[in-house]
Design a protein around this motif. Structure first.
Motif, PDB file in Angstrom:
ATOM      1  N   LYS A 191       0.952  -1.274  -0.130  1.00  0.00           N
ATOM      2  CA  LYS A 191       0.029  -0.025   0.176  1.00  0.00           C
ATOM      3  C   LYS A 191       1.033   1.072   0.048  1.00  0.00           C
ATOM      4  O   LYS A 191       0.346   2.261  -0.378  1.00  0.00           O
ATOM      5  CB  LYS A 191      -0.951  -0.030   1.366  1.00  0.00           C
ATOM      6  N   HIS A 192       2.188   1.373   0.519  1.00  0.00           N
ATOM      7  CA  HIS A 192       2.882   2.591   0.915  1.00  0.00           C
ATOM      8  C   HIS A 192       4.090   2.372   0.141  1.00  0.00           C
ATOM      9  O   HIS A 192       4.664   3.543   0.433  1.00  0.00           O
ATOM     10  CB  HIS A 192       2.865   2.598   2.338  1.00  0.00           C
ATOM     11  N   ILE A 193       4.787   1.525  -0.411  1.00  0.00           N
ATOM     12  CA  ILE A 193       6.133   1.569  -0.971  1.00  0.00           C
ATOM     13  C   ILE A 193       6.092   2.363  -1.957  1.00  0.00           C
ATOM     14  O   ILE A 193       5.432   2.550  -2.992  1.00  0.00           O
ATOM     15  CB  ILE A 193       6.634   0.310  -1.387  1.00  0.00           C
ATOM     16  N   ARG A 194       7.255   3.360  -2.011  1.00  0.00           N
ATOM     17  CA  ARG A 194       7.666   4.086  -3.240  1.00  0.00           C
ATOM     18  C   ARG A 194       8.333   3.393  -4.467  1.00  0.00           C
ATOM     19  O   ARG A 194       8.650   2.321  -4.350  1.00  0.00           O
ATOM     20  CB  ARG A 194       8.406   5.297  -2.808  1.00  0.00           C
ATOM     21  N   GLN A 195       8.115   4.049  -5.663  1.00  0.00           N
ATOM     22  CA  GLN A 195       9.197   3.550  -6.580  1.00  0.00           C
ATOM     23  C   GLN A 195      10.694   3.397  -6.458  1.00  0.00           C
ATOM     24  O   GLN A 195      10.989   4.253  -5.516  1.00  0.00           O
ATOM     25  CB  GLN A 195       8.705   4.006  -8.027  1.00  0.00           C
ATOM     26  N   ALA A 196      11.347   2.902  -7.284  1.00  0.00           N
ATOM     27  CA  ALA A 196      12.837   2.876  -7.368  1.00  0.00           C
ATOM     28  C   ALA A 196      13.581   4.265  -7.199  1.00  0.00           C
ATOM     29  O   ALA A 196      14.505   4.791  -6.329  1.00  0.00           O
ATOM     30  CB  ALA A 196      13.511   1.941  -8.173  1.00  0.00           C
ATOM     31  N   HIS A 197      13.048   5.298  -8.222  1.00  0.00           N
ATOM     32  CA  HIS A 197      13.836   6.501  -8.361  1.00  0.00           C
ATOM     33  C   HIS A 197      13.451   7.484  -7.036  1.00  0.00           C
ATOM     34  O   HIS A 197      13.964   8.335  -7.034  1.00  0.00           O
ATOM     35  CB  HIS A 197      13.306   6.818  -9.822  1.00  0.00           C
ATOM     36  N   GLU A 198      12.431   6.872  -6.206  1.00  0.00           N
ATOM     37  CA  GLU A 198      11.907   7.789  -4.965  1.00  0.00           C
ATOM     38  C   GLU A 198      12.707   7.080  -3.947  1.00  0.00           C
ATOM     39  O   GLU A 198      12.303   7.667  -2.767  1.00  0.00           O
ATOM     40  CB  GLU A 198      10.639   7.898  -4.879  1.00  0.00           C
ATOM     41  N   GLY A 199      13.294   5.935  -3.900  1.00  0.00           N
ATOM     42  CA  GLY A 199      14.147   5.358  -2.831  1.00  0.00           C
ATOM     43  C   GLY A 199      13.454   4.251  -2.131  1.00  0.00           C
ATOM     44  O   GLY A 199      13.907   3.841  -1.151  1.00  0.00           O
TER      45      GLY A 199
END
Length: 579
Positions: free
Chosen positions: A551-559
């Protein structure tokens, strides 16, 4: 003598132990229950030692003893140490990937600090995700904190040959697949590649992240380079314990150390070290926790300016971290890229970075090269963008064959790891050295947790022909000990509908590292038609931590941090109410 900016009554722990009321009675009586007396805590900073030791973490096997050295240092400086165990993320054993649990360690660390009567913190980590996990949590907590790196293990050995973690495992596995070494040889390699406690001794993610912790200013000078079995590691642990107490009196918190210039230093050092590609994800997350909007563009700027000068595998051909330490270690390397560093940045020593490295020297010019004699003329990493990766992807050109830095070839697509693994050893697989292997649905959501699957094996039929590198493309990560022409962290990932989901076997992909471009040679109209045919994705988890992750994980370019842990959701931890 440290400068005391605080008085004993200002200590955070005094909120638990000082009040002459029923709640204070409860705290004092329970700590006395463990055999302590008021002389142990009254007027003394309480130092939390957050230890990521476990019985199944070989990188941290020595922490069971080292924590006693930290405690000794805390006692020597007039503090009161308490050991708080945190989740131990063993890169070798945790499935599907420790990256799934990095943020859990960060939350564990933050809440341990938030909820306990502590004034300062010593963080003990080193295995890949433990460094960023511990620092993420300590940054959000913002109590005086110092990091202790586990240190690299001793160099490996097989039949008189030096073995490096990971890098030589991949190398000799290909030789076994090609029939060049026997099963008996392979067992000997298994027994010789890891000769002591400590993390990988190549410039993998572990060595990269501990170097970054030092470059940011969160370790003692030179701490990241000391081999785990070296007696200097014991001395460093005791010194860190002493320094943690002094930092409390000085009120020297992470927010005063982790400035944007400090993170720019870390990126420059990473480039010069020949860093792991994983540095990108962790550094972005760490900087953003500290309130700085660091992104892929910052890595690209540094990559064009700072060359690779550490001749350490896998970017370098010859040496390992033990050699790097004896050549002068990280302080020595930083003297050679001094013009790219902000030397006025404050560190945990209470001194600036420039002061910390003032007396550092390079003792071996082949291990730590000069800028004019670099291993690779640009930084270790390159950030590529294009219609296949609109939010970027990452490559380590310093560790791949030069012929692949500009290449066009047909894609050979795998939708998941099992299908790739089943096909890759098929002698009838239709593949050439010009193909670009593509593995998708292995990103933060799709993996789940973005496993280290990005160094796809060279197909067995090509290995037998002598091929040892080819272009590989994925939304996964790869081990920092890996090498080769692997393009990783494609963002947005395929699982959430990124363009990687639209690639078909036979499509031509063009990679141009000097131009920093990656292009899928398919028309926009065709891609839109393919997008309409994408199946609906089902959630990977129905409950628990995995559900929260999805639900809450950001994408790779966002860390890959959790959205609710970012600085926009609040600064340092709120103090618990003491009644």
């Amino acid at each position: 003598m440290t400068t005391r900016n605080r008085k004993p009554e200002d200590l955070r722990s005094a909120r638990w132990f000082a009040p002459d009321d029923l709640r204070g009675f409860g705290h004092r009586s329970r700590i006395m229950q463990m055999g302590y007396a008021p002389e142990d805590w009254v007027g003394r900073p309480v130092i939390a030692i957050i230890n990521t030791w476990s019985d199944i973490n070989p990188c941290h096997a020595h922490f069971k003893q080292r924590v006693e050295d930290v405690k000794r240092g805390v006692f020597q400086a007039g503090g009161f140490p308490i050991e708080l165990p945190a989740i131990s993320l063993s890169e070798n054993f945790v499935k599907p990937t420790t990256m799934l649990y990095r943020n859990m360690l960060a939350m564990d660390t933050e809440e341990l600090i938030r909820s306990h009567p502590v004034d300062g913190v010593v963080l003990m980590g080193g295995c890949d995700k433990t460094t960023p996990g511990l620092l993420l949590g300590a940054t959000s907590a913002n109590l005086p904190s110092i990091y202790i790196p586990a240190g690299p293990m001793l160099r490996g050995n097989w039949k008189g040959k030096t073995l490096g973690s990971g890098s030589d495992a991949w190398k000799y596995w290909d030789e076994r697949r090609a029939g060049n070494i026997t099963k008996e040889d392979w067992v000997e390699v298994e027994g010789g590649i890891a000769r002591s406690h400590g993390h990988c001794m190549t410039m993998g993610t572990a060595s990269t992240m501990t170097a970054i912790a030092e470059a940011v200013g969160m370790t003692l000078p030179g701490a990241s380079s000391i081999p785990a079995p070296d007696v200097n590691h014991i001395r460093m642990c005791a010194e860190a314990g002493r320094r943690a107490v002094e930092m409390v009196w000085e009120d020297l918190t992470p927010s005063k150390i982790q400035t944007r210039p400090a993170y720019e230093n870390a990126i420059a050092v990473a480039m010069a070290m020949g860093c792991s590609t994983n540095a990108v994800i962790h550094l972005i997350a760490m900087a953003r926790r500290a309130g700085h909007d660091v992104g892929l563009d910052d890595f690209e700027i540094a990559s064009r300016k700072v060359p690779v000068i550490a001749n350490v595998r896998p970017s370098g051909a010859a040496y390992l971290m033990e050699d790097f330490y004896f050549a002068g270690g990280l302080p020595a390397l930083m003297t050679r890229i001094r013009c790219h560093l902000h030397l006025d940045c404050l560190t945990v020593t209470g001194r600036t970075l420039g002061e910390n490295i003032a007396r550092a020297e390079v003792y071996n010019d082949d291990v730590i090269r000069t800028v004019d004699n670099a291993i690779y003329e640009e930084g270790a990493l390159a950030v590529l963008k294009g219609n296949l990766a609109p939010d970027g992807c990452v490559m380590k050109p310093s560790a791949c064959e030069p012929r692949l830095r500009q290449h066009s070839g047909p894609a050979l697509v795998f939708d998941d790891y099992p299908s790739m693994k089943a096909a890759i050893d098929d002698d009838n697989l239709e593949v050439t050295a010009d193909h670009i292997l593509v593995l998708r649905n292995a990103g933060p959501q799709g993996g789940p947790g973005m496993p280290e699957w990005g160094m796809l094996p060279i197909p067995k039929k090509l290995v037998k022909q002598g091929v040892r590198d080819m272009l590989r493309l994925s939304d996964a990560r790869m081990s920092g000990t890996s090498y080769g022409a692997c393009i990783l962290h494609v963002s947005p990932e395929a699982h959430v509908g990124g363009p990687l989901a639209l690639v078909r076997t036979g499509d031509i992909i063009t990679v141009d590292i000097p131009a920093r471009r990656i292009t899928l040679e398919v028309s926009d109209e065709e891609l839109e038609m393919r997008r309409a045919l994408l199946p609906e994705r089902k959630p990977r988890f129905e409950r628990g931590y995995g559900w929260m992750f999805s639900k809450h994980i950001r994408q790779a370019h966002e860390g890959c941090d959790f959205d609710f842990l970012e600085t926009s959701h609040g600064g340092p931890v709120a103090e618990p109410d003491i009644f």
